[in-house]
Design an enzyme around this catalytic site. Structure first.
Site, PDB file in Angstrom:
ATOM      1  N   CYS A 146      29.405  55.586  38.931  1.00  0.00           N
ATOM      2  CA  CYS A 146      30.307  54.551  38.409  1.00  0.00           C
ATOM      3  C   CYS A 146      30.773  53.596  39.525  1.00  0.00           C
ATOM      4  O   CYS A 146      29.960  52.824  40.019  1.00  0.00           O
ATOM      5  CB  CYS A 146      31.448  55.222  37.657  1.00  0.00           C
ATOM      6  N   HIS A 199      29.930  59.852  34.350  1.00  0.00           N
ATOM      7  CA  HIS A 199      30.654  60.796  35.218  1.00  0.00           C
ATOM      8  C   HIS A 199      30.166  62.228  35.006  1.00  0.00           C
ATOM      9  O   HIS A 199      30.752  62.951  34.187  1.00  0.00           O
ATOM     10  CB  HIS A 199      32.156  60.735  34.901  1.00  0.00           C
ATOM     11  N   GLU A 221      30.652  64.780  36.721  1.00  0.00           N
ATOM     12  CA  GLU A 221      31.648  65.772  37.165  1.00  0.00           C
ATOM     13  C   GLU A 221      32.649  66.115  36.061  1.00  0.00           C
ATOM     14  O   GLU A 221      33.425  67.052  36.195  1.00  0.00           O
ATOM     15  CB  GLU A 221      32.375  65.267  38.427  1.00  0.00           C
TER      16      GLU A 221
HETATM   17  N1  GLN Z   1      35.562  49.862  36.098  1.00  0.00           N
HETATM   18  C1  GLN Z   1      35.486  50.362  37.421  1.00  0.00           C
HETATM   19  C2  GLN Z   1      35.027  49.273  38.397  1.00  0.00           C
HETATM   20  O1  GLN Z   1      34.579  48.258  37.985  1.00  0.00           O
HETATM   21  C3  GLN Z   1      34.565  51.563  37.513  1.00  0.00           C
HETATM   22  C4  GLN Z   1      35.084  52.654  36.613  1.00  0.00           C
HETATM   23  C5  GLN Z   1      34.737  54.044  37.053  1.00  0.00           C
HETATM   24  O2  GLN Z   1      34.383  54.311  38.203  1.00  0.00           O
HETATM   25  N2  GLN Z   1      34.912  54.965  36.149  1.00  0.00           N
HETATM   26  O3  GLN Z   1      35.123  49.442  39.568  1.00  0.00           O
END
Ligand code: GLN
Length: 195
Positions: A78, A171, A173
């Site tokens: 992410c 995610h 985890e």
């Molecule tokens: N929306 C976040 C970003 O743009 C990322 C979200 C996440 O890591 N769950 O940095």
């Protein structure tokens, strides 16, 4: 073998727990010099703009580039993926460019800011069922020719790898399955043996 988890911001503690479930020692990394002590690194999710500020404040970028240059595997989930990407859109922001993908931040729209989906990942031991949790996730809009797509959702890549850089928009985890972490641990163990 020891795997670091970048512990500047975000859900690093759950990554450390997942690594421990795989029987691997997890080390929280807070200073660039601590990268010398680990064989691989997980960059967790969180908020990429905040993460970037902390990376800058601690002068982490050169150390991460050096770590990658030494052939050490990195897994970004992410926000971690957003930091590793070649290009970031919506808005454009600095990234390390260690994997040849373009990502669009927060790209699922308001209704689907956070959702779960089932999918299949094509990992080394054959296909594996995955539960994927997306939280204000980015979308991978382009993958370069050297990038292998390991899992898709709705026909789009959500997990990919280029050499020793692994990324996921979701995610792993946050689920009970340790399949994705195990895959990364194997990548680290193979690269620790290789010259
Ligand atoms: N929306 C976040 C970003 O743009 C990322 C979200 C996440 O890591 N769950 O940095």
């Amino acid at each position: 073998m020891r795997i670091g988890v970048l512990a500047l911001q975000g859900d690093f503690a759950l990554h450390a727990r997942a690594l421990e479930k795989c029987g691997v020692e997890a080390v929280e990394v807070r200073k660039p010099s601590e990268l010398d002590e680990v064989d691989g690194l997980i960059m967790p999710g969180g908020e990429s703009t905040t993460l970037l500020k902390l990376i800058d404040a601690w002068d982490f970028a050169p150390a991460l580039e050096k770590f990658h240059g030494r052939g050490r595997p990195i897994f970004g989930t992410c926000a971690g993926l957003i930091i590793l990407a070649r290009e970031v859109e919506s808005p454009r922001q600095f990234s390390l460019g260690l994997i040849d993908v373009t990502v669009e931040r927060n790209a699922y729209g308001r209704q689907r800011e956070s959702f779960e989906a089932s999918g299949v990942a094509k990992l080394d031991g054959g296909p594996i069922a995955l539960e994927m949790v997306f939280i204000r996730a980015p979308r991978i809009r382009r993958v370069g020719p050297g990038v292998q797509v390991l899992a898709e959702h709705g026909g789009e890549p959500v997990m990919a790898r280029e050499g020793r850089v692994l990324v996921a928009t979701f995610h792993p985890e946050l689920t009970d399955s340790t399949a994705v972490h195990r895959y990364f641990c194997e990548l680290v163990s193979r690269s620790a043996i290789a010259p």
